[in-house]
Design an enzyme around this catalytic site. Structure first.
Site, PDB file in Angstrom:
ATOM      1  N   GLY A 160     -27.418  45.108 -39.619  1.00 35.01           N
ATOM      2  CA  GLY A 160     -27.842  45.854 -38.437  1.00 35.01           C
ATOM      3  C   GLY A 160     -27.741  47.323 -38.763  1.00 35.01           C
ATOM      4  N   SER A 165     -24.794  50.119 -39.511  1.00 37.26           N
ATOM      5  CA  SER A 165     -23.338  50.137 -39.723  1.00 37.26           C
ATOM      6  C   SER A 165     -22.623  51.114 -38.799  1.00 37.26           C
ATOM      7  CB  SER A 165     -23.015  50.426 -41.188  1.00 37.26           C
ATOM      8  OG  SER A 165     -23.641  51.601 -41.632  1.00 37.26           O
ATOM      9  N   CYS A 167     -25.177  43.189 -45.614  1.00 37.63           N
ATOM     10  CA  CYS A 167     -25.921  44.430 -45.401  1.00 37.63           C
ATOM     11  C   CYS A 167     -25.053  45.457 -44.655  1.00 37.63           C
ATOM     12  CB  CYS A 167     -27.255  44.145 -44.721  1.00 37.63           C
ATOM     13  SG  CYS A 167     -28.426  45.491 -45.005  1.00 37.63           S
ATOM     14  N   ARG A 198     -25.164  53.757 -48.539  1.00 40.52           N
ATOM     15  CA  ARG A 198     -26.112  53.353 -47.475  1.00 40.52           C
ATOM     16  C   ARG A 198     -27.544  53.659 -47.867  1.00 40.52           C
ATOM     17  NH1 ARG A 198     -24.730  55.481 -41.617  1.00 40.52           N
ATOM     18  NH2 ARG A 198     -26.423  54.040 -41.129  1.00 40.52           N
ATOM     19  N   ARG A 228     -33.623  48.168 -45.796  1.00 36.34           N
ATOM     20  CA  ARG A 228     -32.858  49.430 -45.820  1.00 36.34           C
ATOM     21  C   ARG A 228     -31.429  49.161 -46.324  1.00 36.34           C
ATOM     22  NH1 ARG A 228     -35.798  49.360 -41.470  1.00 36.34           N
ATOM     23  NH2 ARG A 228     -34.118  48.798 -40.059  1.00 36.34           N
ATOM     24  N   HIS A 277     -30.009  40.110 -46.798  1.00 35.46           N
ATOM     25  CA  HIS A 277     -29.916  39.288 -45.580  1.00 35.46           C
ATOM     26  C   HIS A 277     -30.016  37.795 -45.924  1.00 35.46           C
ATOM     27  CE1 HIS A 277     -30.103  42.294 -42.277  1.00 35.46           C
ATOM     28  NE2 HIS A 277     -30.508  43.060 -43.278  1.00 35.46           N
ATOM     29  N   GLU A 314     -29.157  35.359 -44.279  1.00 36.91           N
ATOM     30  CA  GLU A 314     -29.373  34.528 -43.079  1.00 36.91           C
ATOM     31  C   GLU A 314     -30.856  34.357 -42.773  1.00 36.91           C
ATOM     32  OE1 GLU A 314     -28.703  37.656 -43.130  1.00 36.91           O
ATOM     33  OE2 GLU A 314     -29.480  38.692 -41.357  1.00 36.91           O
TER      34      GLU A 314
END
Ligand code: GLN
Length: 196
Positions: A49, A51, A81, A101, A131, A166, A168
């Site tokens: 998402g 941070s 992430c 980041r 990202r 990611h 998931e």
């Protein structure tokens, strides 16, 4: 033994896809928003998402002590992430890593790559980077599980598993299965200690 109880931090970001994947693997899954939600979990996922938003949400919900108590009890954590950034030495300090980041830069905002990952078998995993950060520093006890472009993007520090992408998204749940195996292992160790 009862099924594994896994909590997914549900403050901000992509927690629902983690819930679906873990349920598909047979875990009992709950969403974590307040400190009481983090009691009695065998494992905790901190999703991707943003941070800064996740860190601020942890702070304002007073979740920091509950997450640290979970970690200090030797119960596994999986940071993906933004969740990897939240675990690093500039945030909750649960993995001996420093994340950079948005490390892949503006040209490569989002991309997918077949990534070989130690511990999940020979077949590469289709990794979705959005990202994404990378790991710019890690301690000697950190095991790098995967690198991309010369930078570590998946690693394990004791009971903390982190990845920059990611896992998931898509239907390959092998990294979640690895996390569940870590969680089963830590629960078995805790039971053995309680019996002695
Ligand atoms: N760029 C986000 C951050 O720095 C992480 C992106 C993600 O979780 N997909 O927090």
């Amino acid at each position: 033994m009862p099924e594994l109880q896994i909590g997914v931090l549900a403050i901000q970001g992509g927690f629902e896809a983690h819930v679906r994947m873990l349920v598909g693997l047979g875990a009992a899954v709950s969403e974590v928003r307040v400190p009481a939600d983090a009691d009695e979990l065998d494992g905790l996922v901190i999703p991707g998402g943003e941070s800064t938003a996740i860190s601020m949400g942890i702070e304002s919900a007073g979740l920091g002590p509950a997450i640290h108590a979970h970690h200090e009890a030797g119960r596994p954590i999986f940071g993906t992430c933004a969740g990897m950034i939240v675990c690093d030495d500039a945030h909750l300090e649960m993995a001996d890593i420093t994340a950079k980041r948005n490390a892949f830069g503006t040209q490569l905002q989002s991309f997918e790559v077949d990534l070989g990952i130690k511990g999940i078998g020979d077949e590469p995993l289709r990794a979705v980077f959005i990202r994404a950060p990378w790991i710019k520093r890690h301690g000697a006890n950190v095991e790098v599980l995967a690198s991309y472009g010369g930078h570590p993007v998946a690693a394990r520090d004791g009971n903390v598993l982190v990845c920059a992408f990611h896992p998931e998204l898509g239907d390959d749940s092998r990294l979640h299965a690895l996390f569940m195996a870590m969680t089963t292992g830590s629960r078995e160790r805790a039971h053995e200690e309680a019996e002695h």
